[in-house]
Scaffold this motif. Structure first.
Motif, PDB file in Angstrom:
ATOM      1  N   THR A  28       0.965  -1.278   0.139  1.00 33.40           N
ATOM      2  CA  THR A  28      -0.197  -0.024  -0.044  1.00 33.40           C
ATOM      3  C   THR A  28       0.859   1.207   0.151  1.00 33.40           C
ATOM      4  OG1 THR A  28      -1.639  -1.354   1.249  1.00 33.40           O
ATOM      5  CG2 THR A  28      -1.984   1.034   1.189  1.00 33.40           C
ATOM      6  N   PHE A  29       1.028   1.697  -1.112  1.00 32.48           N
ATOM      7  CA  PHE A  29       2.397   2.613  -1.389  1.00 32.48           C
ATOM      8  C   PHE A  29       2.153   4.039  -0.347  1.00 32.48           C
ATOM      9  CE2 PHE A  29       5.302   4.915  -3.928  1.00 32.48           C
ATOM     10  CZ  PHE A  29       4.943   5.973  -4.002  1.00 32.48           C
ATOM     11  N   ASP A  30       0.768   4.434  -0.290  1.00 32.42           N
ATOM     12  CA  ASP A  30       0.716   5.616   0.159  1.00 32.42           C
ATOM     13  C   ASP A  30       0.775   5.496   1.972  1.00 32.42           C
ATOM     14  OD1 ASP A  30      -2.994   6.020   0.001  1.00 32.42           O
ATOM     15  OD2 ASP A  30      -1.769   4.394   0.695  1.00 32.42           O
ATOM     16  N   TRP A  53       4.906   9.524   3.929  1.00 34.87           N
ATOM     17  CA  TRP A  53       3.867   8.768   3.429  1.00 34.87           C
ATOM     18  C   TRP A  53       3.025   9.779   2.515  1.00 34.87           C
ATOM     19  CZ3 TRP A  53      -0.998  10.054   4.457  1.00 34.87           C
ATOM     20  CH2 TRP A  53      -1.135  10.567   6.034  1.00 34.87           C
ATOM     21  N   SER A  54       2.723  11.065   3.154  1.00 34.55           N
ATOM     22  CA  SER A  54       2.042  11.777   2.607  1.00 34.55           C
ATOM     23  C   SER A  54       2.591  12.878   1.527  1.00 34.55           C
ATOM     24  CB  SER A  54       1.022  12.813   3.594  1.00 34.55           C
ATOM     25  OG  SER A  54       1.950  13.365   4.241  1.00 34.55           O
ATOM     26  N   ARG A  72       6.696  11.792  -5.165  1.00 33.38           N
ATOM     27  CA  ARG A  72       6.250  10.529  -5.109  1.00 33.38           C
ATOM     28  C   ARG A  72       4.683  10.838  -5.902  1.00 33.38           C
ATOM     29  NH1 ARG A  72       5.772   8.450   0.616  1.00 33.38           N
ATOM     30  NH2 ARG A  72       4.898   6.659  -0.357  1.00 33.38           N
ATOM     31  N   ASP A  73       4.477   9.792  -6.773  1.00 31.95           N
ATOM     32  CA  ASP A  73       3.281   9.640  -7.635  1.00 31.95           C
ATOM     33  C   ASP A  73       2.322   8.830  -7.069  1.00 31.95           C
ATOM     34  OD1 ASP A  73       1.304   9.271  -9.721  1.00 31.95           O
ATOM     35  OD2 ASP A  73       2.757  10.133 -11.240  1.00 31.95           O
ATOM     36  N   TYR A  74       1.171   9.026  -6.385  1.00 30.18           N
ATOM     37  CA  TYR A  74       0.514   7.977  -5.832  1.00 30.18           C
ATOM     38  C   TYR A  74      -0.358   7.230  -6.895  1.00 30.18           C
ATOM     39  CZ  TYR A  74       1.743  10.388  -1.602  1.00 30.18           C
ATOM     40  OH  TYR A  74       2.672  11.035  -0.670  1.00 30.18           O
ATOM     41  N   ASN A  77       2.201   4.612  -7.995  1.00 30.39           N
ATOM     42  CA  ASN A  77       3.110   4.161  -6.960  1.00 30.39           C
ATOM     43  C   ASN A  77       4.410   4.039  -7.116  1.00 30.39           C
ATOM     44  OD1 ASN A  77       0.511   3.153  -5.985  1.00 30.39           O
ATOM     45  ND2 ASN A  77       0.553   0.964  -6.496  1.00 30.39           N
TER      46      ASN A  77
END
Length: 125
Positions: A28-30, A53-54, A72-74, A77
């Motif tokens: 869970t990437f985020d 994470w955020s 990071r690109d949610y 991922n």
């Protein structure tokens, strides 16, 4: 199964730019803090940059501050490291880490974290 795959390394002249990518799956990437580390021949692995994470908090080693940008690109991922104004001393194998701890002045991979296989960055003078 967690998979962490880096890409984007290569050979570049001093002053040039590269963008490293770290694509992840099986997690869970985020929910993970993540980071970039590097290891030059004959040297210990060192932290380069970390992000929470955020995406609201970041850490940069003094040696790269002002030249590198972590993001990071949610949707994808994927973790990135934009590297500008590269120097020969940036030459190293760059590793992505999923699961890091960091605060002011430090960043390290958690014992339960995962490494990618690395991508080589070589900066010629």
């Amino acid at each position: 199964q967690v998979q962490v795959v880096e890409s984007g390394g290569g050979l570049v002249q001093a002053g040039g730019s590269l963008r490293l990518s770290c694509t992840t799956s099986g997690l869970t990437f985020d929910t993970y803090n993540m980071g970039w580390f590097r290891q030059a021949p004959g040297k210990e692995r060192e932290e380069v940059s970390c992000i929470n994470w955020s995406g609201s908090h970041t850490y940069y080693a003094d040696s790269v501050k002002g030249r590198f940008t972590i993001s990071r690109d949610y949707a994808k991922n994927t973790l990135y490291l934009q590297m500008d104004s590269l120097k020969p001393e940036d030459t190293a194998m760059y590793y992505c880490a999923v699961g890091v701890s960091f605060s002011t002045g430090w960043c390290k991979k958690a014992n339960s974290g995962s490494w990618g296989q690395g991508t080589q960055v070589t900066v010629s003078s």
